[in-house]
Design a protein around this motif. Structure first.
Motif, PDB file in Angstrom:
ATOM      1  N   PRO A   1      18.521 -12.655   0.031  1.00  0.00           N
ATOM      2  CA  PRO A   1      18.968 -11.226  -0.903  1.00  0.00           C
ATOM      3  C   PRO A   1      18.703 -10.105  -0.286  1.00  0.00           C
ATOM      4  O   PRO A   1      17.843  -9.852   0.577  1.00  0.00           O
ATOM      5  N   ARG A   2      19.625  -9.198  -0.657  1.00  0.00           N
ATOM      6  CA  ARG A   2      19.857  -7.878  -0.113  1.00  0.00           C
ATOM      7  C   ARG A   2      18.475  -7.061  -0.295  1.00  0.00           C
ATOM      8  O   ARG A   2      17.898  -6.337   0.522  1.00  0.00           O
ATOM      9  N   ALA A   3      18.013  -7.151  -1.601  1.00  0.00           N
ATOM     10  CA  ALA A   3      16.653  -6.331  -1.942  1.00  0.00           C
ATOM     11  C   ALA A   3      15.475  -6.809  -0.977  1.00  0.00           C
ATOM     12  O   ALA A   3      14.699  -6.006  -0.700  1.00  0.00           O
ATOM     13  N   ILE A   4      15.445  -8.035  -0.592  1.00  0.00           N
ATOM     14  CA  ILE A   4      14.448  -8.535   0.243  1.00  0.00           C
ATOM     15  C   ILE A   4      14.550  -8.279   1.713  1.00  0.00           C
ATOM     16  O   ILE A   4      13.961  -7.701   2.357  1.00  0.00           O
ATOM     17  N   PHE A   5      15.967  -8.228   2.157  1.00  0.00           N
ATOM     18  CA  PHE A   5      16.458  -8.142   3.738  1.00  0.00           C
ATOM     19  C   PHE A   5      16.184  -6.742   3.846  1.00  0.00           C
ATOM     20  O   PHE A   5      15.470  -6.416   5.115  1.00  0.00           O
ATOM     21  N   ARG A   6      16.196  -5.897   2.964  1.00  0.00           N
ATOM     22  CA  ARG A   6      16.353  -4.317   3.400  1.00  0.00           C
ATOM     23  C   ARG A   6      14.890  -3.885   3.658  1.00  0.00           C
ATOM     24  O   ARG A   6      14.392  -2.867   4.123  1.00  0.00           O
ATOM     25  N   LYS A   7      13.971  -4.834   3.015  1.00  0.00           N
ATOM     26  CA  LYS A   7      12.284  -4.526   3.199  1.00  0.00           C
ATOM     27  C   LYS A   7      12.018  -4.842   4.588  1.00  0.00           C
ATOM     28  O   LYS A   7      10.880  -4.625   4.703  1.00  0.00           O
ATOM     29  N   LEU A   8      12.397  -5.664   5.428  1.00  0.00           N
ATOM     30  CA  LEU A   8      11.934  -6.369   6.435  1.00  0.00           C
ATOM     31  C   LEU A   8      11.852  -5.397   7.390  1.00  0.00           C
ATOM     32  O   LEU A   8      12.320  -4.427   7.481  1.00  0.00           O
ATOM     33  N   PRO A   9      10.780  -5.393   8.219  1.00  0.00           N
ATOM     34  CA  PRO A   9      10.492  -4.402   9.127  1.00  0.00           C
ATOM     35  C   PRO A   9      11.319  -4.347  10.547  1.00  0.00           C
ATOM     36  O   PRO A   9      10.629  -4.406  11.654  1.00  0.00           O
ATOM     37  N   PHE A  10      12.418  -4.221  10.581  1.00  0.00           N
ATOM     38  CA  PHE A  10      13.378  -4.267  11.815  1.00  0.00           C
ATOM     39  C   PHE A  10      14.553  -3.336  11.259  1.00  0.00           C
ATOM     40  O   PHE A  10      15.014  -3.162  10.250  1.00  0.00           O
TER      41      PHE A  10
END
Length: 253
Positions: free
Chosen positions: A244-253
């Motif tokens: 999900p976009r909300a989770i993906f955008r929090k990933l550290p890269f």
């Protein structure tokens, strides 16, 4: 033509100073001497000549051509010169720029430069190569793409967008050229320790040019239309694409 065990007699490299392309050429030449054409930017003349000398020690015949990705008016001439001495069995489209992502999305000239080198030039050359190879009736194009083109990431979406476009075009060529005897392989390597990534922190599962070169040779021999290097990246990116976009955008890269 490519022989019964998958070794070409001729190799054309667009991006003649590419660490990955040269590692591929060295591994091919270790199996049998071949005719190699290295096309590189005029300002890299010393580097490409040094690479040519190294490859000549394998017994291969090596010539060099000046090539400027940002000058599409010259692309047809470069391709014609490469084919002037005979058929080309394998062509590696192996040039590109990383660019500065922060400058790329705030400076139109910087964004355009990345797009011209990584997207516009490969498409222009892909058309020229396709026309020559269809007439030739055989040959294999290898296009260097990237997992960065799979989904926009905050850290490199300018580079990723250019690679995504090139990936789709060359994937489309696999269909368009299928009945002509010409094959295409799209290569999506993970982080590779090369001049392009110098100074950057290596990502997990980072590869060497030699590892990617070996994977390219194996893919050409087996006629694969696309590969991930290492193969585990296929599954990593499959998961990342569906987060999900909300989770993906929090990933550290």
């Amino acid at each position: 033509m490519i022989d019964a065990v998958g070794n070409p007699q001729s190799l054309f490299i667009l991006g003649g100073t590419s660490d990955i392309a040269l590692a591929t050429a060295e591994q091919y030449a270790a199996q049998r001497p071949l005719r190699i054409i290295l096309a590189a930017r005029p300002e890299e003349a010393d580097l490409v000549e040094a690479a040519a000398e190294r490859l000549r020690k394998t017994g291969s015949t090596v010539t060099t051509l000046p090539f400027e990705a940002t000058d599409p008016q010259t692309h047809g001439e470069v391709v014609e010169k490469a084919f002037a001495d005979g058929d080309i069995d394998v062509t590696l489209v192996a040039f590109g720029v990383q660019g500065d992502n922060e400058k790329g999305w705030t400076d139109p000239a910087a964004a355009r430069f990345v797009a011209e080198v990584n997207y516009v030039a490969p498409i222009s050359l892909g058309v020229h190569l396709s026309n020559k190879l269809r007439k030739q009736g055989h040959g294999h194009i290898v296009m260097m793409c990237s997992p960065a083109g799979e989904r926009a990431r905050r850290s490199n979406f300018v580079y990723g967008s250019s690679k995504a476009g090139a990936d789709i075009f060359y994937t489309g060529l696999t269909y368009a050229l299928a009945e002509s005897g010409v094959k295409v392989t799209v290569v999506r390597p993970n982080f590779v320790k090369t001049k392009l990534t110098e100074g950057m922190k290596p990502a997990p599962m980072a590869q060497t040019p030699q590892q990617v070169g070996a994977a390219i040779i194996d893919a050409v021999r087996k006629g694969r239309e696309s590969i991930w290097v290492p193969v585990q990246m296929r599954w990593v990116m499959s998961v990342l694409r569906h987060l999900p976009r909300a989770i993906f955008r929090k990933l550290p890269f």
